[in-house]
Design a protein around this motif. Sequence first.
Motif, PDB file in Angstrom:
ATOM      1  N   TYR A  86       0.815  -1.212   0.000  1.00 43.30           N
ATOM      2  CA  TYR A  86       0.000   0.000   0.000  1.00 43.30           C
ATOM      3  C   TYR A  86       0.846   1.258   0.000  1.00 43.30           C
ATOM      4  CZ  TYR A  86       1.023  -0.626   4.960  1.00 43.30           C
ATOM      5  OH  TYR A  86       1.675  -0.833   6.154  1.00 43.30           O
ATOM      6  N   ARG A  87       2.077   1.182   0.525  1.00 42.04           N
ATOM      7  CA  ARG A  87       2.907   2.389   0.571  1.00 42.04           C
ATOM      8  C   ARG A  87       3.322   2.829  -0.826  1.00 42.04           C
ATOM      9  NH1 ARG A  87       4.812  -0.262   5.388  1.00 42.04           N
ATOM     10  NH2 ARG A  87       6.415  -1.352   4.198  1.00 42.04           N
ATOM     11  N   LYS A  88       3.828   1.904  -1.613  1.00 43.49           N
ATOM     12  CA  LYS A  88       4.231   2.254  -2.980  1.00 43.49           C
ATOM     13  C   LYS A  88       3.043   2.757  -3.788  1.00 43.49           C
ATOM     14  CE  LYS A  88       8.065  -1.088  -3.341  1.00 43.49           C
ATOM     15  NZ  LYS A  88       7.933  -1.740  -2.030  1.00 43.49           N
ATOM     16  N   MET A  89       1.920   2.045  -3.688  1.00 42.65           N
ATOM     17  CA  MET A  89       0.755   2.408  -4.489  1.00 42.65           C
ATOM     18  C   MET A  89       0.161   3.741  -4.046  1.00 42.65           C
ATOM     19  SD  MET A  89       0.824   0.066  -6.677  1.00 42.65           S
ATOM     20  CE  MET A  89      -0.566   0.763  -7.574  1.00 42.65           C
ATOM     21  N   SER A  90       0.200   4.026  -2.743  1.00 39.13           N
ATOM     22  CA  SER A  90      -0.378   5.285  -2.263  1.00 39.13           C
ATOM     23  C   SER A  90       0.371   6.484  -2.838  1.00 39.13           C
ATOM     24  CB  SER A  90      -0.364   5.338  -0.733  1.00 39.13           C
ATOM     25  OG  SER A  90       0.957   5.359  -0.225  1.00 39.13           O
ATOM     26  N   LEU A  91       1.682   6.359  -3.031  1.00 38.43           N
ATOM     27  CA  LEU A  91       2.461   7.451  -3.630  1.00 38.43           C
ATOM     28  C   LEU A  91       2.055   7.682  -5.082  1.00 38.43           C
ATOM     29  CD1 LEU A  91       6.000   6.640  -2.164  1.00 38.43           C
ATOM     30  CD2 LEU A  91       4.454   8.481  -1.468  1.00 38.43           C
ATOM     31  N   ILE A  92       1.800   6.598  -5.801  1.00 40.47           N
ATOM     32  CA  ILE A  92       1.353   6.728  -7.192  1.00 40.47           C
ATOM     33  C   ILE A  92      -0.016   7.396  -7.241  1.00 40.47           C
ATOM     34  CG2 ILE A  92       0.679   5.437  -9.270  1.00 40.47           C
ATOM     35  CD1 ILE A  92       2.778   3.334  -8.468  1.00 40.47           C
ATOM     36  N   PHE A  93      -0.916   6.978  -6.355  1.00 38.46           N
ATOM     37  CA  PHE A  93      -2.256   7.557  -6.335  1.00 38.46           C
ATOM     38  C   PHE A  93      -2.188   9.048  -5.989  1.00 38.46           C
ATOM     39  CE2 PHE A  93      -3.532   3.079  -4.769  1.00 38.46           C
ATOM     40  CZ  PHE A  93      -3.539   2.604  -6.065  1.00 38.46           C
ATOM     41  N   MET A  94      -1.346   9.400  -5.020  1.00 36.70           N
ATOM     42  CA  MET A  94      -1.215  10.805  -4.639  1.00 36.70           C
ATOM     43  C   MET A  94      -0.671  11.642  -5.802  1.00 36.70           C
ATOM     44  SD  MET A  94      -1.590  13.216  -2.446  1.00 36.70           S
ATOM     45  CE  MET A  94      -1.855  12.514  -0.826  1.00 36.70           C
ATOM     46  N   LYS A 211      10.264  -5.960  13.286  1.00 42.94           N
ATOM     47  CA  LYS A 211      10.490  -7.222  12.558  1.00 42.94           C
ATOM     48  C   LYS A 211       9.232  -8.069  12.483  1.00 42.94           C
ATOM     49  CE  LYS A 211      15.373  -7.430  13.869  1.00 42.94           C
ATOM     50  NZ  LYS A 211      16.449  -8.204  14.528  1.00 42.94           N
ATOM     51  N   ARG A 212       8.137  -7.395  12.109  1.00 35.05           N
ATOM     52  CA  ARG A 212       6.873  -8.117  12.021  1.00 35.05           C
ATOM     53  C   ARG A 212       6.863  -9.045  10.816  1.00 35.05           C
ATOM     54  NH1 ARG A 212       2.826  -3.085  13.292  1.00 35.05           N
ATOM     55  NH2 ARG A 212       3.187  -3.021  15.536  1.00 35.05           N
ATOM     56  N   ASN A 213       6.369 -10.207  11.018  1.00 31.48           N
ATOM     57  CA  ASN A 213       6.255 -11.167   9.935  1.00 31.48           C
ATOM     58  C   ASN A 213       4.907 -10.985   9.242  1.00 31.48           C
ATOM     59  OD1 ASN A 213       6.336 -13.273   8.193  1.00 31.48           O
ATOM     60  ND2 ASN A 213       6.291 -14.902   9.711  1.00 31.48           N
ATOM     61  N   LEU A 214       4.941 -10.273   8.095  1.00 33.61           N
ATOM     62  CA  LEU A 214       3.713  -9.994   7.359  1.00 33.61           C
ATOM     63  C   LEU A 214       3.641 -10.811   6.068  1.00 33.61           C
ATOM     64  CD1 LEU A 214       3.582  -6.126   7.717  1.00 33.61           C
ATOM     65  CD2 LEU A 214       2.429  -7.831   9.089  1.00 33.61           C
ATOM     66  N   GLN A 215       4.283 -11.988   6.079  1.00 37.89           N
ATOM     67  CA  GLN A 215       4.327 -12.766   4.850  1.00 37.89           C
ATOM     68  C   GLN A 215       2.937 -13.225   4.405  1.00 37.89           C
ATOM     69  OE1 GLN A 215       7.119 -15.926   5.337  1.00 37.89           O
ATOM     70  NE2 GLN A 215       8.874 -14.566   5.597  1.00 37.89           N
ATOM     71  N   LYS A 216       2.010 -13.360   5.355  1.00 37.88           N
ATOM     72  CA  LYS A 216       0.683 -13.831   4.975  1.00 37.88           C
ATOM     73  C   LYS A 216      -0.244 -12.697   4.549  1.00 37.88           C
ATOM     74  CE  LYS A 216       0.754 -17.921   7.913  1.00 37.88           C
ATOM     75  NZ  LYS A 216       0.083 -18.648   9.010  1.00 37.88           N
ATOM     76  N   THR A 217       0.242 -11.443   4.738  1.00 34.55           N
ATOM     77  CA  THR A 217      -0.561 -10.327   4.256  1.00 34.55           C
ATOM     78  C   THR A 217       0.234  -9.552   3.224  1.00 34.55           C
ATOM     79  OG1 THR A 217       0.185  -9.048   6.176  1.00 34.55           O
ATOM     80  CG2 THR A 217      -1.893 -10.207   6.382  1.00 34.55           C
ATOM     81  N   GLU A 218       0.490  -8.226   3.501  1.00 32.85           N
ATOM     82  CA  GLU A 218       1.144  -7.439   2.474  1.00 32.85           C
ATOM     83  C   GLU A 218       2.631  -7.267   2.710  1.00 32.85           C
ATOM     84  OE1 GLU A 218      -1.043  -6.374   4.572  1.00 32.85           O
ATOM     85  OE2 GLU A 218      -0.600  -4.399   5.370  1.00 32.85           O
ATOM     86  N   GLY A 219       3.193  -7.717   3.873  1.00 28.84           N
ATOM     87  CA  GLY A 219       4.570  -7.383   4.236  1.00 28.84           C
ATOM     88  C   GLY A 219       5.596  -7.935   3.287  1.00 28.84           C
ATOM     89  N   LEU A 220       5.590  -9.247   3.013  1.00 30.41           N
ATOM     90  CA  LEU A 220       6.570  -9.847   2.116  1.00 30.41           C
ATOM     91  C   LEU A 220       6.396  -9.299   0.717  1.00 30.41           C
ATOM     92  CD1 LEU A 220       8.741 -11.940   1.444  1.00 30.41           C
ATOM     93  CD2 LEU A 220       6.930 -13.622   1.064  1.00 30.41           C
ATOM     94  N   LEU A 221       5.136  -9.179   0.302  1.00 34.49           N
ATOM     95  CA  LEU A 221       4.868  -8.714  -1.037  1.00 34.49           C
ATOM     96  C   LEU A 221       5.216  -7.244  -1.184  1.00 34.49           C
ATOM     97  CD1 LEU A 221       1.452 -10.507  -1.561  1.00 34.49           C
ATOM     98  CD2 LEU A 221       3.696 -11.237  -2.338  1.00 34.49           C
ATOM     99  N   ASP A 222       5.184  -6.512  -0.046  1.00 35.16           N
ATOM    100  CA  ASP A 222       5.534  -5.107  -0.092  1.00 35.16           C
ATOM    101  C   ASP A 222       7.017  -4.924  -0.382  1.00 35.16           C
ATOM    102  OD1 ASP A 222       4.897  -2.391   0.189  1.00 35.16           O
ATOM    103  OD2 ASP A 222       5.710  -2.384   2.227  1.00 35.16           O
ATOM    104  N   ASN A 223       7.821  -5.920  -0.099  1.00 41.04           N
ATOM    105  CA  ASN A 223       9.264  -5.802  -0.285  1.00 41.04           C
ATOM    106  C   ASN A 223       9.770  -6.557  -1.506  1.00 41.04           C
ATOM    107  OD1 ASN A 223       9.661  -4.286   2.113  1.00 41.04           O
ATOM    108  ND2 ASN A 223       9.386  -6.164   3.303  1.00 41.04           N
ATOM    109  N   SER A 224       8.892  -7.256  -2.196  1.00 36.89           N
ATOM    110  CA  SER A 224       9.339  -8.001  -3.366  1.00 36.89           C
ATOM    111  C   SER A 224       8.304  -7.878  -4.466  1.00 36.89           C
ATOM    112  CB  SER A 224       9.532  -9.484  -3.011  1.00 36.89           C
ATOM    113  OG  SER A 224       8.345 -10.016  -2.505  1.00 36.89           O
TER     114      SER A 224
END
Length: 469
Positions: A86-94, A211-224
Amino acid sequence: MKKGQDQQSSGFLRYIILLLACIALYGNMFIFDQPALLKEQIVQTYSPIYGEHLTNFYFSFMYSFYSIPNIILPLVGGFMSDVFGYRKMSLIFMFFVILGQGFLYFGSSVANLKYMIMGRFMFGLGGESLCVASSIIINKWFVGKELSFANALNLSLIRSATVLGTYISPRIAEKSGMTTAFGVGFGITLISGAALLIMNFIDSYTEILQKRNLQKTEGLLDNSIQVLDFGELVKQILEDIGTFPKIFWILTLIMTTFYTSVLIFISFSSGIIINLWLSADAPIEQNQEVAGELMGIPYLCCTFLSPFVGLMIDKVGQRIKFLAIGCALVFLGLLLMLLFYPIFCMLTLGLAYALFASTIWTSIAFVQNLIIQRGTAFGVMNSVQNFAFFVMPLFIAFISAEASSQVSVVLFFLILACVSLIIAIYLYIEDRNRLVSLNSSDQKKLMNYVNNRTEDGEEFEEEEIIETK
């Protein structure tokens, strides 16, 4: 002691994120209704060029063209927020929000209505999707922790931008011209962009530190970044949508009919108020200021009432009942528009809006099968809503052109309000089939149910009905 300090620090940081999320949407909300607030000046300026009839249709394009990309983009944008972060996409939307208002400002400065419509289209490329991304981050930080209050406070603060816009935009336009008013809106979107950058930095840095493990939500995908072709993208979105339960679609329908009967009505209420209630002999600028002040009343009510409604919902639940009351109040408010001076209508709509908007997004958070696909779910709701927002301004422009009075337009909105109330009743019936009702005040039970877990960590069984209705 340290644990208590950490909890206090975490709570403080949550509200810093919430404040920045509100500022990030402030420009969005400030500029959305600027064309409606300045409609009389827009028509007066461009009627000699295009003719009054065509100018009115072009004006409706400012809202329809905003909604065209949002029939699809919130859906894709929500999914992309889940996949790419959501961070990357929010910058594009803004970026598109700022670019769109910049084009509107430029078009006004060179007296080109088509550039202004193009600016609204660009604004639409980012406006609704930015709201989706903001909803994701607020839900991430507050789910299970005063979520209703957080959403209501967010609504209150961002709607104060609409109130500010309804008050100052007509006055700036009267004193310095409507181009200056659009320029002020452009400056506020730049401030919102800066707030978004700060919020994303804090959110990202906190994620790294904890060091939250967000692999099942957006965390891992947010970094790759995952590269998907168009076919895979459509297939994945459809698969996600296929998992959404029936109650989600009912909530989507009630949200669409409610927001159409309230927000679209408010956007067009300036012309309705001037036509039905204000003197035709008064100067255009004076009538525009009065109508603008009346337009701002629902948002002003929402600004003050929403936090209290959110706290109340966190304490007592009863979400579906609040949704139904909101729908009923809309019908009452629209009826009052035909019978009494508009202030009574607008106060009633403000109360209805505060009740409904403080409740609907929290209700979505407590629907099953939306944990991983929450961005897609918010996107679906916004896409359906914006399809209605695309069609309705054109339909209303047609009714206004064919009818001799704005009474026909108000009657059309009354029909929409009736439909939303009927859907609310159906939602109440459908909710009785859930193991844990959306009316429950126990957020822990609701979250356990959403995650398909009992309080002991075991899976819910179909026969294990928790009586919370």
